[in-house]
Design an enzyme around this catalytic site. Structure first.
Site, short mmCIF file in Angstrom:
data_model
loop_
_atom_site.label_atom_id
_atom_site.label_comp_id
_atom_site.label_asym_id
_atom_site.label_seq_id
_atom_site.Cartn_x
_atom_site.Cartn_y
_atom_site.Cartn_z
N CYS A 40 1.92 -2.20 -2.71
CA CYS A 40 1.69 -0.93 -2.05
C CYS A 40 0.84 -0.03 -2.94
CB CYS A 40 3.03 -0.25 -1.74
SG CYS A 40 2.85 1.29 -0.80
N SER A 42 1.21 3.02 -3.49
CA SER A 42 2.00 4.02 -4.21
C SER A 42 2.25 3.61 -5.65
CB SER A 42 3.33 4.27 -3.49
OG SER A 42 3.11 4.81 -2.22
N HIS A 45 -0.61 4.57 -7.58
CA HIS A 45 -0.62 6.02 -7.83
C HIS A 45 0.13 6.35 -9.12
CE1 HIS A 45 -2.62 7.16 -4.23
NE2 HIS A 45 -1.64 6.86 -3.41
N HIS A 61 8.31 -1.58 -4.85
CA HIS A 61 9.33 -0.96 -3.99
C HIS A 61 9.33 -1.55 -2.59
CE1 HIS A 61 5.65 1.30 -3.11
NE2 HIS A 61 6.19 1.56 -1.92
N CYS A 167 8.44 -0.91 3.48
CA CYS A 167 7.56 0.24 3.27
C CYS A 167 6.42 0.24 4.28
CB CYS A 167 7.01 0.26 1.84
SG CYS A 167 5.87 1.64 1.53
#
Length: 370
Positions: A40, A42, A45, A61, A167
């Site tokens: 992902c 994220s 990030h 995650h 997710c």
């Protein structure tokens, strides 16, 4: 016990795949053998510093696996159960959970700290405690997580696909179906066709949208989006505006969903320009922490009664909606196989993120070796 994990020691540095030491699960926790973990944006990030989560941390995650051990006071799962990890823990008791908004569970306040719900760590390496990304740390062969963060699923769904519902699938699908409230006959624009945007396309199509316009700067995403239900493709928001204007005879889109890698303030007005009077602009992608400036035409917002809606986890409820999505997959209505562009070994995580950032993936999945 020992596990293999991808650790981020410093921002703007590569993931380091190494051995880590895991503590046994404590009260209301379980040990999960991870079978697969989706890649992902994220997590990247965190690597870039856009999400300032304390380091060092085990990333990941979007995982799925098999329960190996349960701690005291665990009642919802048992050894051998197949589970999807949910990056939003759902306690089932707070105001948000009891009113059907468990994606906003009060325990979500703990996900950015890296520690478990009791304020301590479960993973350690090189003499230091390691945080777990969003309480999970799924870039690992094993993880100790809270029972509130696992959702039991049927054993006949491949875990390499089930992990995606933790997710990307829920967030994208729900951005269209739940937050966007797409209805039959609608025109929908999805800006940014990655793991989340692709599933927003799926959700819009499943909800009955007549026109689903996928927007991405990468030409390779055109065929990917079409597989998931996009009826049209544009290489920029400006191009999409002209296309939507033509498709709707000037009315414009009912819903526009923003799922790019990083949101910037000037993108909000672009979304408003895509939608009709009374239309909905859904902001699903993340901005840099602390960014406050957004460009929007306030008179247009009021006079045309347009709406801006944020969407976390697609406004989904993990314990009910993850099984729902997997049921749709089993009935042939939701596409999961088509989402996976490439699989990787954990040792290939940096290569995998290079592929994602280059626009070569709809979704990459790490399949863990044991």
């Amino acid at each position: 016990m020992k596990a293999r994990a991808a650790v981020l020691w410093e921002a703007k540095s590569p993931w380091v795949v190494q051995d880590v030491e895991l503590d046994a699960p404590k009260a209301k926790e379980v040990l999960v053998k991870l079978i697969a973990t989706g890649l992902c944006h994220s997590d990247d990030h965190v690597r870039t510093g856009d999400l300032p989560i304390p380091l060092p941390i085990i990333g990941g995650h979007e995982g799925a696996g098999i329960v190996q051990e349960v701690g005291p006071e665990v009642h919802g799962v048992e050894v051998g159960d197949h589970v999807v990890l949910s990056f939003i823990p759902a306690c089932g008791k707070c105001h948000w959970c009891t009113t059907g908004h468990s994606n906003l569970c009060d325990r979500g306040a703990f996900i950015a700290g890296g520690k478990q719900l009791d304020g301590t760590f479960r993973a350690h390496a090189d003499g230091k405690d390691l945080g777990s990304m969003l309480l999970l740390g799924a870039f690992a062969t094993y993880a100790v997580v809270a029972e509130d963060s696992v959702v039991k699923i049927d054993k006949d769904v491949p875990l390499e696909l089930a992990c995606l519902t933790g997710c990307g699938v829920m967030t994208g699908w729900g951005s269209a179906v739940k937050t966007g409230e797409v209805s039959p006959g609608d025109t929908v624009v999805v800006v940014g066709i990655g793991g989340i945007g692709g599933n927003a396309v799926q959700g819009a199509k499943m909800a009955g949208a007549k026109n689903v316009v996928a927007v991405d700067i990468a030409d390779a995403k055109k065929e990917m989006a079409a597989r998931l239900g996009a009826t049209h493709f544009a290489g920029s928001v400006e191009e999409a505006k002209g296309l939507v204007n033509e498709l709707t005879r000037g009315v414009m889109a009912d819903v526009a969903i923003l799922t790019v890698g990083v949101v910037h303030g000037d993108m909000v007005q672009q979304m408003l320009e895509l939608i009709r009077k009374g239309g909905r602009a859904v902001i699903t992608a993340l901005a840099r922490m602390g960014e406050l400036d957004a460009k929007l035409h306030l008179m247009e917002l009021t006079s045309f009664q347009k709406e801006i809606r944020g969407s976390l986890f697609g406004a989904g409820n993990p314990r009910s909606d993850i099984p729902l999505l997997l049921g749709l997959y089993k009935s042939g209505q939701l596409k999961l196989d088509e989402l996976v562009t490439k699989t990787y070994r954990l040792d290939e995580i940096n290569e995998a993120y290079d592929d994602m950032l280059a626009g070569r993936l709809l979704r990459g999945v790490i399949v863990h070796e044991h």
